[in-house]
Design a protein around this motif. Structure first.
Motif, PDB file in Angstrom:
ATOM      1  N   UNK A   1       0.839  -1.202   0.000  1.00 43.86           N
ATOM      2  CA  UNK A   1       0.000   0.000   0.000  1.00 43.86           C
ATOM      3  C   UNK A   1       0.872   1.250   0.000  1.00 43.86           C
ATOM      4  N   UNK A   2       0.668   2.072  -1.010  1.00 42.08           N
ATOM      5  CA  UNK A   2       1.309   3.392  -1.072  1.00 42.08           C
ATOM      6  C   UNK A   2       0.222   4.428  -0.863  1.00 42.08           C
ATOM      7  N   UNK A   3       0.508   5.421  -0.035  1.00 40.15           N
ATOM      8  CA  UNK A   3      -0.445   6.516   0.164  1.00 40.15           C
ATOM      9  C   UNK A   3       0.194   7.825  -0.267  1.00 40.15           C
ATOM     10  N   UNK A   4      -0.642   8.748  -0.704  1.00 37.73           N
ATOM     11  CA  UNK A   4      -0.188  10.115  -0.957  1.00 37.73           C
ATOM     12  C   UNK A   4      -0.561  10.940   0.264  1.00 37.73           C
ATOM     13  N   UNK A   5       0.424  11.631   0.823  1.00 36.70           N
ATOM     14  CA  UNK A   5       0.191  12.402   2.047  1.00 36.70           C
ATOM     15  C   UNK A   5      -0.925  13.423   1.830  1.00 36.70           C
ATOM     16  N   UNK A   6      -1.839  13.467   2.788  1.00 35.05           N
ATOM     17  CA  UNK A   6      -3.017  14.315   2.672  1.00 35.05           C
ATOM     18  C   UNK A   6      -2.756  15.754   3.080  1.00 35.05           C
ATOM     19  N   UNK A   7      -3.790  16.581   2.987  1.00 31.42           N
ATOM     20  CA  UNK A   7      -3.658  18.016   3.223  1.00 31.42           C
ATOM     21  C   UNK A   7      -3.376  18.383   4.669  1.00 31.42           C
ATOM     22  N   UNK A   8      -3.658  17.477   5.604  1.00 30.75           N
ATOM     23  CA  UNK A   8      -3.513  17.822   7.009  1.00 30.75           C
ATOM     24  C   UNK A   8      -2.173  17.463   7.615  1.00 30.75           C
ATOM     25  N   UNK A   9      -1.216  17.024   6.796  1.00 26.85           N
ATOM     26  CA  UNK A   9       0.080  16.618   7.335  1.00 26.85           C
ATOM     27  C   UNK A   9       1.202  17.426   6.696  1.00 26.85           C
TER      28      UNK A   9
ATOM     29  N   UNK B   1      -2.122  -7.320   5.531  1.00 29.79           N
ATOM     30  CA  UNK B   1      -3.554  -7.036   5.644  1.00 29.79           C
ATOM     31  C   UNK B   1      -4.230  -7.820   4.524  1.00 29.79           C
ATOM     32  N   UNK B   2      -4.509  -9.095   4.778  1.00 29.52           N
ATOM     33  CA  UNK B   2      -4.989  -9.952   3.695  1.00 29.52           C
ATOM     34  C   UNK B   2      -6.349  -9.569   3.137  1.00 29.52           C
ATOM     35  N   UNK B   3      -7.185  -8.917   3.941  1.00 30.92           N
ATOM     36  CA  UNK B   3      -8.506  -8.566   3.426  1.00 30.92           C
ATOM     37  C   UNK B   3      -8.971  -7.261   4.057  1.00 30.92           C
ATOM     38  N   UNK B   4     -10.141  -6.842   3.636  1.00 32.90           N
ATOM     39  CA  UNK B   4     -10.683  -5.583   4.131  1.00 32.90           C
ATOM     40  C   UNK B   4     -10.519  -4.488   3.095  1.00 32.90           C
ATOM     41  N   UNK B   5     -11.400  -3.519   3.185  1.00 39.70           N
ATOM     42  CA  UNK B   5     -11.406  -2.414   2.231  1.00 39.70           C
ATOM     43  C   UNK B   5     -10.682  -1.215   2.841  1.00 39.70           C
ATOM     44  N   UNK B   6      -9.852  -0.566   2.027  1.00 38.97           N
ATOM     45  CA  UNK B   6      -9.151   0.628   2.487  1.00 38.97           C
ATOM     46  C   UNK B   6     -10.152   1.775   2.627  1.00 38.97           C
ATOM     47  N   UNK B   7     -10.199   2.364   3.823  1.00 36.92           N
ATOM     48  CA  UNK B   7     -11.043   3.528   4.072  1.00 36.92           C
ATOM     49  C   UNK B   7     -10.114   4.639   4.588  1.00 36.92           C
ATOM     50  N   UNK B   8      -9.593   5.475   3.664  1.00 42.91           N
ATOM     51  CA  UNK B   8      -8.579   6.436   4.074  1.00 42.91           C
ATOM     52  C   UNK B   8      -9.121   7.570   4.938  1.00 42.91           C
ATOM     53  N   UNK B   9      -8.295   8.013   5.891  1.00 44.90           N
ATOM     54  CA  UNK B   9      -8.581   9.212   6.667  1.00 44.90           C
ATOM     55  C   UNK B   9      -8.259  10.392   5.757  1.00 44.90           C
ATOM     56  N   UNK B  10      -9.270  11.182   5.337  1.00 42.99           N
ATOM     57  CA  UNK B  10      -9.039  12.228   4.336  1.00 42.99           C
ATOM     58  C   UNK B  10      -8.088  13.325   4.799  1.00 42.99           C
ATOM     59  N   UNK B  11      -7.920  13.460   6.097  1.00 42.81           N
ATOM     60  CA  UNK B  11      -6.998  14.457   6.647  1.00 42.81           C
ATOM     61  C   UNK B  11      -5.546  14.047   6.377  1.00 42.81           C
ATOM     62  N   UNK B  12      -5.272  12.734   6.505  1.00 41.45           N
ATOM     63  CA  UNK B  12      -3.894  12.241   6.408  1.00 41.45           C
ATOM     64  C   UNK B  12      -3.571  11.590   5.079  1.00 41.45           C
ATOM     65  N   UNK B  13      -4.581  11.108   4.373  1.00 41.16           N
ATOM     66  CA  UNK B  13      -4.342  10.334   3.155  1.00 41.16           C
ATOM     67  C   UNK B  13      -5.085  10.975   1.982  1.00 41.16           C
TER      68      UNK B  13
END
Length: 132
Positions: free
Chosen positions: A18-26, A86-98
């Motif tokens: 999993x790669x994330x792009x840093x969100x607006x709050x960080x 993390x074999x399963x589950x849906x990614x639910x990003x925190x919009x502040x951080x991700x």
């Protein structure tokens, strides 16, 4: 100057991570990176990995092993790099951080822009030598 302590979670699912792009709050938004975060007082590295993954992307993850240590390019944090599954589950990003996320191969991660030099070093030099 004492450094803060933080974890980096190399979160895997099959042959992707999993790669994330840093969100607006960080700090330094827009950079692509693995999940990361500060270790809270009294918290173990393993506990920090589980908590940060849950807070940032809503997944339940199993930390596997600490695989590397580095320092942020500005010298403010010592980073403890952990692999986690993390074999399963849906990614639910925190919009502040991700700001965005992708499941990528290591090669695809290196093609993302911008990325931090330390992350690039991990994917080029450390990750290829880890046990699958």
């Amino acid at each position: 100057m004492s450094r803060g302590e933080a974890i980096v979670a190399v979160l895997r699912r099959g042959d992707r991570l999993l790669a994330i792009r840093r969100g607006p709050g960080v700090v330094r938004p827009g950079y692509w990176q693995p999940l990361s975060g500060k270790i809270e007082p009294g918290e173990s590295q393993r506990e920090a990995v589980v908590r940060e993954i849950r807070e940032e992307v809503g997944l339940s993850a199993a930390p596997l092993a600490k695989v590397w240590e580095s320092v942020t390019d500005d010298g403010t944090f010592r980073l403890h790099w952990w692999t986690a599954d993390a074999p399963d589950g849906e990614v639910v990003p925190d919009p502040h951080e991700v700001g965005d996320f992708r499941w990528v191969t290591p090669e695809e991660f290196l093609a993302l822009d911008p990325v931090f030099d330390g992350d690039r070093e991990f994917f080029e030099r450390v990750l290829p030598n880890l046990e699958p």
